[in-house]
Design a protein around this motif. Sequence first.
Motif, short mmCIF file in Angstrom:
data_model
loop_
_atom_site.label_atom_id
_atom_site.label_comp_id
_atom_site.label_asym_id
_atom_site.label_seq_id
_atom_site.Cartn_x
_atom_site.Cartn_y
_atom_site.Cartn_z
N VAL A 7 0.83 -1.20 0.00
CA VAL A 7 0.00 0.00 0.00
C VAL A 7 0.87 1.26 0.00
O VAL A 7 0.59 2.22 -0.73
CB VAL A 7 -0.96 0.01 1.21
CG1 VAL A 7 -1.65 1.36 1.35
CG2 VAL A 7 -1.99 -1.10 1.07
N ALA A 8 1.94 1.27 0.81
CA ALA A 8 2.83 2.44 0.86
C ALA A 8 3.50 2.69 -0.48
O ALA A 8 3.58 3.83 -0.95
CB ALA A 8 3.88 2.25 1.95
N LEU A 9 3.96 1.63 -1.13
CA LEU A 9 4.65 1.79 -2.42
C LEU A 9 3.68 2.24 -3.51
O LEU A 9 4.02 3.11 -4.33
CB LEU A 9 5.34 0.49 -2.83
CG LEU A 9 6.46 -0.01 -1.90
CD1 LEU A 9 7.13 -1.24 -2.50
CD2 LEU A 9 7.48 1.08 -1.61
N THR A 10 2.49 1.68 -3.53
CA THR A 10 1.53 2.09 -4.56
C THR A 10 1.08 3.54 -4.33
O THR A 10 0.80 4.26 -5.28
CB THR A 10 0.32 1.14 -4.59
OG1 THR A 10 -0.23 1.03 -3.27
CG2 THR A 10 0.72 -0.24 -5.08
N GLN A 43 17.42 15.06 7.63
CA GLN A 43 18.10 13.81 7.27
C GLN A 43 17.20 12.59 7.34
O GLN A 43 17.26 11.72 6.47
CB GLN A 43 19.32 13.59 8.20
CG GLN A 43 20.47 14.55 7.96
CD GLN A 43 20.35 15.77 8.86
OE1 GLN A 43 19.35 15.98 9.54
NE2 GLN A 43 21.39 16.60 8.85
N VAL A 44 16.36 12.51 8.38
CA VAL A 44 15.56 11.30 8.61
C VAL A 44 14.10 11.67 8.88
O VAL A 44 13.83 12.62 9.63
CB VAL A 44 16.12 10.49 9.80
CG1 VAL A 44 15.24 9.27 10.08
CG2 VAL A 44 17.55 10.05 9.53
N TYR A 45 13.20 10.92 8.27
CA TYR A 45 11.77 11.09 8.48
C TYR A 45 11.22 9.78 9.03
O TYR A 45 11.14 8.78 8.32
CB TYR A 45 11.07 11.47 7.17
CG TYR A 45 11.55 12.79 6.61
CD1 TYR A 45 10.88 13.97 6.90
CD2 TYR A 45 12.70 12.86 5.82
CE1 TYR A 45 11.33 15.19 6.40
CE2 TYR A 45 13.16 14.07 5.32
CZ TYR A 45 12.46 15.24 5.62
OH TYR A 45 12.91 16.44 5.12
N ASN A 46 10.87 9.76 10.32
CA ASN A 46 10.32 8.57 10.96
C ASN A 46 8.80 8.58 10.80
O ASN A 46 8.13 9.53 11.23
CB ASN A 46 10.69 8.56 12.45
CG ASN A 46 12.20 8.45 12.66
OD1 ASN A 46 12.81 7.45 12.30
ND2 ASN A 46 12.79 9.47 13.25
N VAL A 47 8.25 7.55 10.17
CA VAL A 47 6.82 7.54 9.85
C VAL A 47 6.21 6.17 10.13
O VAL A 47 6.90 5.15 10.14
CB VAL A 47 6.56 7.91 8.37
CG1 VAL A 47 7.03 9.32 8.05
CG2 VAL A 47 7.22 6.91 7.44
N ASP A 48 4.91 6.18 10.34
CA ASP A 48 4.13 4.96 10.51
C ASP A 48 3.96 4.30 9.15
O ASP A 48 3.36 4.89 8.24
CB ASP A 48 2.77 5.32 11.13
CG ASP A 48 1.88 4.11 11.35
OD1 ASP A 48 2.28 2.97 11.02
OD2 ASP A 48 0.76 4.31 11.86
N LEU A 49 4.48 3.09 8.99
CA LEU A 49 4.37 2.39 7.70
C LEU A 49 2.92 2.15 7.32
O LEU A 49 2.58 2.08 6.14
CB LEU A 49 5.13 1.06 7.76
CG LEU A 49 5.16 0.23 6.48
CD1 LEU A 49 5.84 0.99 5.34
CD2 LEU A 49 5.86 -1.11 6.72
N GLY A 50 2.04 2.05 8.32
CA GLY A 50 0.63 1.81 8.04
C GLY A 50 -0.14 3.04 7.59
O GLY A 50 -1.29 2.94 7.19
N ASP A 51 0.49 4.19 7.64
CA ASP A 51 -0.12 5.45 7.20
C ASP A 51 0.50 5.85 5.86
O ASP A 51 1.50 6.56 5.81
CB ASP A 51 0.10 6.53 8.25
CG ASP A 51 -0.66 7.82 7.97
OD1 ASP A 51 -1.10 8.01 6.82
OD2 ASP A 51 -0.79 8.65 8.89
N ALA A 52 -0.11 5.39 4.79
CA ALA A 52 0.46 5.60 3.45
C ALA A 52 0.61 7.08 3.13
O ALA A 52 1.59 7.49 2.50
CB ALA A 52 -0.38 4.90 2.39
N GLN A 53 -0.34 7.90 3.56
CA GLN A 53 -0.26 9.33 3.26
C GLN A 53 0.88 9.99 4.02
O GLN A 53 1.50 10.94 3.53
CB GLN A 53 -1.59 10.00 3.58
CG GLN A 53 -2.70 9.63 2.62
CD GLN A 53 -2.28 9.81 1.16
OE1 GLN A 53 -1.81 10.87 0.76
NE2 GLN A 53 -2.43 8.75 0.37
#
Length: 200
Positions: free
Chosen positions: A74-77, A171-181
């Motif tokens: 979902v994240a990649l699409t 440098q780094v963006y920490n994000v929830d993989l389950g939140d595609a947006q």
Amino acid sequence: VAALPGGCALQSWQMVTAVHQEPVGAQHNNTFLGYWATCEAPGGASPAGKGGYGVVFGKRAQIFDRQAHPQVWVALTALLAAGFPLRANCNPKPRPCELPGGVKNAGKMDPRAFADHLRRAAFVLGVGQPRDSPSPLVALACGTPAINPWEQWKGRRRYQHRGLATMGPPQVYNVDLGDAQAVVEAARRARGTPSPPTFP
């Protein structure tokens, strides 16, 4: 964290993985990245000079299995739908890489070509194994931001790269993989914000 002064470039580097015992707590597989730098050439490319593509770290084909890892798919699409070209480095053996349509598999590269590939990327995104990989550290040293996803696991956040979890933009963006947006927004910020070559 140290940024390189005067546009220093990653001249040569080597990666060594080893198992180290921590003085306190459980043992973990820690990664050591050995490198040295010179200022003979520009370091990371400016946002305008970047290739515009994102590099997806995930060497094993099973991490791109749509049924087993739907969050990754979902994240990649979502990134593709937002107009981000993506390149992977998936190993097609022993099973073929079933990547979302639009993801180009760049295949295996020698170290210098790999570093240049990362230097020209707008961002890198790690998924799957190996966790705590040295590859995003190479990207940071080349002036390319890293998107470091996390997911809930046994009641806590499990980061793709624990070391990068202590860092932040640009440098780094920490994000929830389950939140595609959220992943897409991190990619937009990474593509539009300069990140100096950095050695964590």
